[in-house]
Scaffold this motif. Structure first.
Motif, mmCIF file in Angstrom:
data_model
loop_
_atom_site.group_PDB
_atom_site.id
_atom_site.type_symbol
_atom_site.label_atom_id
_atom_site.label_comp_id
_atom_site.label_asym_id
_atom_site.label_seq_id
_atom_site.Cartn_x
_atom_site.Cartn_y
_atom_site.Cartn_z
ATOM 1 N N ASP A 50 14.149 18.966 55.525
ATOM 2 C CA ASP A 50 13.256 19.851 54.786
ATOM 3 C C ASP A 50 13.002 21.127 55.597
ATOM 4 O O ASP A 50 12.602 21.051 56.767
ATOM 5 N N ILE A 51 13.219 22.273 54.986
ATOM 6 C CA ILE A 51 13.125 23.557 55.683
ATOM 7 C C ILE A 51 11.699 23.859 56.124
ATOM 8 O O ILE A 51 11.441 24.137 57.310
ATOM 9 N N LEU A 52 10.738 23.818 55.209
ATOM 10 C CA LEU A 52 9.350 24.146 55.565
ATOM 11 C C LEU A 52 8.768 23.133 56.545
ATOM 12 O O LEU A 52 8.051 23.505 57.480
ATOM 13 N N GLU A 53 9.082 21.872 56.343
ATOM 14 C CA GLU A 53 8.594 20.830 57.251
ATOM 15 C C GLU A 53 9.137 21.047 58.663
ATOM 16 O O GLU A 53 8.420 20.863 59.651
ATOM 17 N N SER A 54 10.400 21.454 58.771
ATOM 18 C CA SER A 54 11.007 21.695 60.084
ATOM 19 C C SER A 54 10.338 22.858 60.804
ATOM 20 O O SER A 54 10.047 22.782 61.999
ATOM 21 N N ILE A 55 10.079 23.952 60.080
ATOM 22 C CA ILE A 55 9.414 25.111 60.677
ATOM 23 C C ILE A 55 8.000 24.738 61.117
ATOM 24 O O ILE A 55 7.554 25.072 62.220
ATOM 25 N N THR A 56 7.281 24.026 60.256
ATOM 26 C CA THR A 56 5.912 23.615 60.567
ATOM 27 C C THR A 56 5.880 22.686 61.776
ATOM 28 O O THR A 56 5.010 22.818 62.646
ATOM 29 N N ALA A 57 6.828 21.756 61.859
ATOM 30 C CA ALA A 57 6.884 20.831 62.997
ATOM 31 C C ALA A 57 7.100 21.582 64.308
ATOM 32 O O ALA A 57 6.464 21.268 65.316
ATOM 33 N N ALA A 62 6.250 24.727 64.884
ATOM 34 C CA ALA A 62 5.009 25.467 65.147
ATOM 35 C C ALA A 62 3.944 24.550 65.745
ATOM 36 O O ALA A 62 3.232 24.942 66.675
ATOM 37 N N GLU A 63 3.845 23.332 65.224
ATOM 38 C CA GLU A 63 2.859 22.389 65.757
ATOM 39 C C GLU A 63 3.228 21.958 67.183
ATOM 40 O O GLU A 63 2.377 21.943 68.065
ATOM 41 N N GLU A 64 4.494 21.611 67.391
ATOM 42 C CA GLU A 64 4.940 21.147 68.711
ATOM 43 C C GLU A 64 4.764 22.216 69.782
ATOM 44 O O GLU A 64 4.318 21.933 70.893
ATOM 45 N N LYS A 65 5.088 23.456 69.465
ATOM 46 C CA LYS A 65 5.038 24.549 70.441
ATOM 47 C C LYS A 65 3.738 25.349 70.379
ATOM 48 O O LYS A 65 3.594 26.365 71.053
ATOM 49 N N GLU A 66 2.788 24.888 69.552
ATOM 50 C CA GLU A 66 1.477 25.535 69.396
ATOM 51 C C GLU A 66 1.615 27.016 69.057
ATOM 52 O O GLU A 66 0.963 27.879 69.653
ATOM 53 N N ILE A 67 2.461 27.293 68.076
ATOM 54 C CA ILE A 67 2.671 28.661 67.588
ATOM 55 C C ILE A 67 1.584 28.960 66.560
ATOM 56 O O ILE A 67 1.481 28.276 65.541
ATOM 57 N N GLU A 68 0.768 29.966 66.827
ATOM 58 C CA GLU A 68 -0.331 30.329 65.933
ATOM 59 C C GLU A 68 0.010 31.487 65.014
ATOM 60 O O GLU A 68 -0.530 31.582 63.911
ATOM 61 N N LYS A 69 0.870 32.393 65.488
ATOM 62 C CA LYS A 69 1.262 33.567 64.701
ATOM 63 C C LYS A 69 2.722 33.852 64.987
ATOM 64 O O LYS A 69 3.138 33.859 66.140
ATOM 65 N N ASN A 94 6.210 34.467 57.522
ATOM 66 C CA ASN A 94 5.362 34.422 58.705
ATOM 67 C C ASN A 94 4.697 33.062 58.832
ATOM 68 O O ASN A 94 4.765 32.231 57.922
ATOM 69 N N ILE A 95 4.067 32.874 59.965
ATOM 70 C CA ILE A 95 3.239 31.699 60.236
ATOM 71 C C ILE A 95 1.899 32.214 60.719
ATOM 72 O O ILE A 95 1.837 33.088 61.589
ATOM 73 N N MET A 96 0.824 31.696 60.133
ATOM 74 C CA MET A 96 -0.537 31.984 60.584
ATOM 75 C C MET A 96 -1.333 30.689 60.485
ATOM 76 O O MET A 96 -1.029 29.829 59.652
ATOM 77 N N ILE A 106 17.108 29.781 61.465
ATOM 78 C CA ILE A 106 15.862 30.542 61.434
ATOM 79 C C ILE A 106 15.619 31.168 62.801
ATOM 80 O O ILE A 106 15.701 30.498 63.829
ATOM 81 N N LEU A 107 15.319 32.462 62.798
ATOM 82 C CA LEU A 107 14.892 33.183 63.990
ATOM 83 C C LEU A 107 13.390 33.352 63.879
ATOM 84 O O LEU A 107 12.898 33.916 62.898
ATOM 85 N N LEU A 108 12.655 32.839 64.861
ATOM 86 C CA LEU A 108 11.199 32.889 64.844
ATOM 87 C C LEU A 108 10.716 33.717 66.028
ATOM 88 O O LEU A 108 11.065 33.426 67.174
ATOM 89 N N LEU A 109 9.955 34.759 65.748
ATOM 90 C CA LEU A 109 9.397 35.639 66.775
ATOM 91 C C LEU A 109 7.886 35.411 66.834
ATOM 92 O O LEU A 109 7.164 35.762 65.901
ATOM 93 N N GLU A 110 7.424 34.834 67.922
ATOM 94 C CA GLU A 110 5.996 34.599 68.093
ATOM 95 C C GLU A 110 5.277 35.930 68.299
ATOM 96 O O GLU A 110 5.807 36.836 68.960
ATOM 97 N N ILE A 111 4.075 36.057 67.757
ATOM 98 C CA ILE A 111 3.265 37.271 67.912
ATOM 99 C C ILE A 111 2.123 36.959 68.871
ATOM 100 O O ILE A 111 1.347 36.029 68.645
#
Length: 149
Positions: free
Chosen positions: A21-28, A30-37, A80-82, A119-124
């Protein structure tokens, strides 16, 4: 209009494999690496997709117009992720195409990767921003200058 300035922090490249699952993978992640933005870019393919492709009517708060796809499509996305209620929330707009037909919408619910999605994810860093639900609008826009407690 309102804005804040930040900096790019950590950079992640995520590969979502066939059947995941794409969204579940991104969310996981973010949770594991404590990505807030974060800001993200996506390309690849999906087997199953669920998109909100607009409001059903011109009204606020909107009632979503849903479209579901159950055959492989090429995809490209930006989002984005917030944090919302202290949890990372992915907001991902996606374009899907197959056999000369295309659809664009906000990816929600279950979305299964086909073959691979990258997916390329850039933390803010360096800015305060969270999502807070606005009952008048019917969704949770970004609010600047606020921290989750």
């Amino acid at each position: 209009m309102e804005y804040r300035e930040g900096k790019i922090g950590r950079v992640f490249v995520l590969r979502v494999d066939d059947g995941e699952d794409i969204l579940e993978s991104i969310t996981a992640l973010a949770e594991e690496k404590e990505i807030e933005k974060a800001f993200l870019f996506m390309l690849g393919a999906c087997r199953t997709a669920n998109l909100v492709t607009g409001p059903l009517k011109d009204m606020i708060p909107p009632e979503p117009l849903w479209n579901s796809f159950v055959d492989p499509h090429e995809i490209i996305g930006i989002g984005n992720i917030m944090l919302e209620n202290k949890k990372p929330v992915v907001h991902l707009h996606t374009g899907l195409g197959r056999d000369g037909k295309a659809s664009i919408g906000c990816m929600r619910k279950y979305n299964e990767a086909f073959m691979v999605t990258e997916i390329l994810l850039l933390e803010i860093d360096g800015m305060d921003a969270v999502r807070k639900f606005d009952s008048k609008r019917g969704f949770a826009p970004i609010n600047f200058g606020e921290k989750e407690n």
